[in-house]
Design a protein around this motif. Structure first.
Motif, short mmCIF file in Angstrom:
data_model
loop_
_atom_site.label_atom_id
_atom_site.label_comp_id
_atom_site.label_asym_id
_atom_site.label_seq_id
_atom_site.Cartn_x
_atom_site.Cartn_y
_atom_site.Cartn_z
N ALA A 246 -4.25 11.41 -0.27
CA ALA A 246 -3.51 10.37 -1.03
C ALA A 246 -3.68 8.91 -0.49
O ALA A 246 -3.89 7.83 -1.17
CB ALA A 246 -2.11 10.80 -1.05
N LYS A 247 -3.95 8.90 0.91
CA LYS A 247 -4.23 7.46 1.51
C LYS A 247 -5.73 7.09 1.07
O LYS A 247 -5.68 5.76 0.89
CB LYS A 247 -3.96 7.72 3.18
N ALA A 248 -6.62 7.94 0.98
CA ALA A 248 -7.69 7.36 0.52
C ALA A 248 -7.85 6.80 -1.11
O ALA A 248 -8.13 5.71 -1.30
CB ALA A 248 -8.88 8.86 0.49
N PHE A 249 -7.09 7.52 -1.77
CA PHE A 249 -6.96 7.08 -3.08
C PHE A 249 -6.19 5.78 -3.08
O PHE A 249 -6.67 4.72 -3.80
CB PHE A 249 -5.90 8.22 -3.99
N ALA A 250 -4.92 5.57 -2.27
CA ALA A 250 -4.31 4.25 -2.07
C ALA A 250 -5.25 3.27 -1.70
O ALA A 250 -5.22 1.96 -2.21
CB ALA A 250 -3.11 4.37 -1.25
N THR A 251 -6.13 3.50 -0.83
CA THR A 251 -6.85 2.54 -0.22
C THR A 251 -7.96 1.92 -1.10
O THR A 251 -8.21 0.83 -1.22
CB THR A 251 -7.70 3.24 0.99
N GLN A 252 -8.35 3.00 -1.95
CA GLN A 252 -9.41 2.58 -2.90
C GLN A 252 -8.93 1.68 -4.14
O GLN A 252 -9.53 0.82 -4.35
CB GLN A 252 -10.40 3.73 -3.31
N LEU A 253 -7.74 2.21 -4.51
CA LEU A 253 -6.96 1.39 -5.38
C LEU A 253 -6.68 0.06 -5.01
O LEU A 253 -7.01 -0.93 -5.48
CB LEU A 253 -5.58 1.95 -5.82
N ALA A 254 -6.41 -0.24 -3.62
CA ALA A 254 -5.88 -1.37 -3.14
C ALA A 254 -7.26 -2.33 -3.31
O ALA A 254 -7.11 -3.50 -3.74
CB ALA A 254 -5.63 -1.28 -1.71
N GLY A 255 -8.45 -1.65 -2.97
CA GLY A 255 -9.65 -2.57 -3.08
C GLY A 255 -9.99 -2.83 -4.65
O GLY A 255 -10.59 -4.05 -4.80
N VAL A 256 -9.70 -2.02 -5.36
CA VAL A 256 -9.86 -2.13 -6.86
C VAL A 256 -9.04 -3.51 -7.37
O VAL A 256 -9.59 -4.32 -7.82
CB VAL A 256 -9.81 -0.87 -7.59
N TYR A 257 -7.92 -3.36 -6.93
CA TYR A 257 -6.95 -4.52 -7.54
C TYR A 257 -7.31 -5.93 -6.96
O TYR A 257 -7.02 -6.78 -7.49
CB TYR A 257 -5.60 -4.08 -7.22
#
Ligand code: NDP
Ligand code: GDR
Length: 330
Positions: free
Chosen positions: A161-172
Motif C-alpha cells: 500500500a505504501k508502494a502504491f501511494a509513493t508511486q501515485l505521489a510521484g505521478v501527481y
C-alpha cells in the motif's frame, strides 16, 4: 511587511510523528490544524500538553474531526483551513497487523493518499504535500543500502500500500506539477512510540521488570535488524523537504542497523538486568514474510537539505527506558 504565518494541516496529528511535528511547526510560528478521528476515548495523550494549553489551543493549534475514509469531510477541512503545507502521516502503521487487516490497511494507506492528492489537485491556492512513505516499500531489497533509486519489492500488505501511494505521489508531481514529496523514512522511535512496536514493547518491559511490575516479555524474532533513528530528528527532515525549492523524494535513515537482540540487550543494560532471564520467544509474533537488509543511504537528504540524525542508538534506547521508569516512578 511582516510575513504571514504559515498554515499546516497534519493528518495523523495524534500519532508519534504527528505530535513531534506539531511541536516543531508551532515553534517555527506556524498555525497548525490536525485531523482527528472520532474515537470512544477523548484522551489524545501525545498532544495533550498542547491541546490543553489555552495559549496554544484555539489560537495556533486546531483539531478538526475527519477520517481518511471520508472524502467529503477532508475536502471541507481543506476549504476551511486552506493549508499551505499538508503533512499526510495518518494510517494503519503496523506492518505485522497489516497481514491481519489487509483491506483496511490498503484503504487507509493507499486509497486515502489518492483521495488527498485529488483534493490537493483541486485547490486554487498552491499547496505542498508531504507523503509519509516507508522503507517497507523496499522489502526484499535488491541492494543494500537502499537509495531513492532502489526498486520497490514490498513484503507485506502495508508495504504494498505504501508502494502504491509513493508511486501515485510521484505521478501527481509529474502529471500536475504539484509540490509533492515522498519521505522514505526508516524506523524511527521515541518514548511516544505505539506500545505494540518492538522498541516500545522492550523499553516498557525492561522498566516494568526492573520495578517488579512484570516478570517477562515475549517477543518474536530477535535476529531481525532495523535502521533505527529518533522520531524527533526525522520530523525535522519532513519539514526541510517542504522548504526546498523543488519537490523530491528522500530516503531518511541513519545508515546503521541493529538487531532486536541488540535493542533488548541495551534496554536491559540500562536497568542493570540480565536480559536472557526475562526475554521469551514466541513464533506467534513472527511475520509470514520479513523484509531483509533494510538499511538506508541518506546521502541525498544530507547533501541537499543538510539533514543529519542527532541521536545515537544507545541514547535512543536509554531515553525510551528512562521515560518508562519516569512514568512508573511518578
Ligand atoms: P502512528 O501509528 O503513531 O500514528 C498514526 C496516526 O494515524 C494516528 O494519529 C492515528 O489516529 C491516525 N489514523 C489512523 N487511521 C486513521 C484514519 N482512518 N483516519 C484518520 N486518522 C487515522 O504512526 P507514526 O506516527 O509512527 O507514523 C506516521 C506515518 O509514517 C504513518 O503513515 C506510518 O505508516 C509512516 N511511517 C512511520 C515510520 C516509523 O518508524 N514511525 C517509518 C516510516 C513510515 P488515532 O490516534 O486516532 O489512532
Ligand atoms: P516495523 O516495526 O515492522 O519495522 O515497522 P516493528 O517495531 O513492528 O518491528 C520491527 C522488527 O521487530 C520484530 N519483532 C517484533 N515486532 C513487534 N511489533 N512485536 C514483537 O513482539 C516483536 N518481536 C520481534 C519484527 O518482526 C520486525 O522485524 C515500523 C512501522 O513504524 C512502520 O509503520 C514503518 O513503515 C516501518 O517501521 C519503517
Amino acid at each position: 511587511m511582516a510575513e504571514q504565518p504559515k498554515t499546516a494541516l497534519i493528518t495523523g496529528i495524534t500519532g508519534q510523528d504527528g505530535s513531534y511535528l506539531t511541536e516543531l511547526l508551532l515553534a517555527k510560528g506556524y498555525t497548525v490544524h490536525g485531523v482527528v478521528r472520532r474515537t470512544s476515548n477523548l484522551v489524545r495523550s501525545r498532544i495533550e500538553h498542547l491541546s490543553s494549553d489555552p495559549q496554544i489551543y484555539g489560537r495556533r493549534l486546531f483539531l478538526n474531526y475527519g477520517d481518511l475514509t471520508d472524502g467529503t469531510t477532508l475536502r471541507r477541512i481543506f476549504a476551511q483551513v486552506q493549508p499551505g503545507e499538508v503533512y499526510h502521516l495518518a494510517g494503519q502503521s503496523h506492518v505485522g497487523l497489516s497481514f491481519e487487516i489487509p483491506e483496511s490497511t490498503s484503504e487507509e494507506v493507499g486509497m486515502a493518499t489518492l483521495r488527498l492528492l485529488e483534493i490537493c489537485r483541486d485547490q486554487k491556492q498552491p499547496v505542498k504535500f508531504y507523503h509519509a512513505s516507508s522503507s517497507e516499500i523496499f522489502g526484499n531489497a535488491s541492494e543494500s543500502p537502499q537509495t531513492e533509486e532502489t526498486p520497490f519489492r514490498p513484503t507485506s500488505p502495508y508495504g504494498c500500500a505504501k508502494a502504491f501511494a509513493t508511486q501515485l505521489a510521484g505521478v501527481y508531481r509529474e502529471a500536475y506539477g504539484l509540490f509533492v514529496c515522498n519521505g522514505i523514512l526508516y524506523n524511527h522511535e521515541s518514548p511516544r512510540r505505539g506500545e505494540n512496536f518492538v522498541t516500545r514493547k522492550i523499553a516498557r518491559a525492561a522498566a516494568r521488570i526492573a520495578r517488579g511490575l512484570q516478570s517477562e516479555v515475549i517477543l518474536g524474532s530477535l535476529e531481525s535488524r532495523r535502521d533505527w533513528g529518533h522520531a524527533r530528528d526525522y520530523v525535522a527532515a519532513m519539514w526541510l523537504m517542504m522548504q526546498h525549492e523543488s519537490p523530491d523524494d528522500y530516503v531518511v535513515a541513519t545508515g546503521v542497523t541493529h538487531s532486536v537482540r541488540d535493542f533488548v540487550a541495551t534496554a536491559f543494560a540500562a536497568v542493570d538486568l540480565p536480559w536472557e532471564q526475562y526475554v521469551k520467544r514466541d513464533p506467534a509474533f513472527d511475520r509470514p514474510v520479513e523484509p531483509v537488509r533494510l538499511v538506508g543511504s541518506s546521502a541525498k537528504v544530507r547533501e541537499t537539505l543538510g539533514w543529519q540524525p542527532q541521536t545515537a542508538f544507545a541514547d535512543l534506547v536509554r531515553e525510551m527506558v528512562e521515560a518508562e521508569l519516569a512514568v512508573i516512578d511518578a
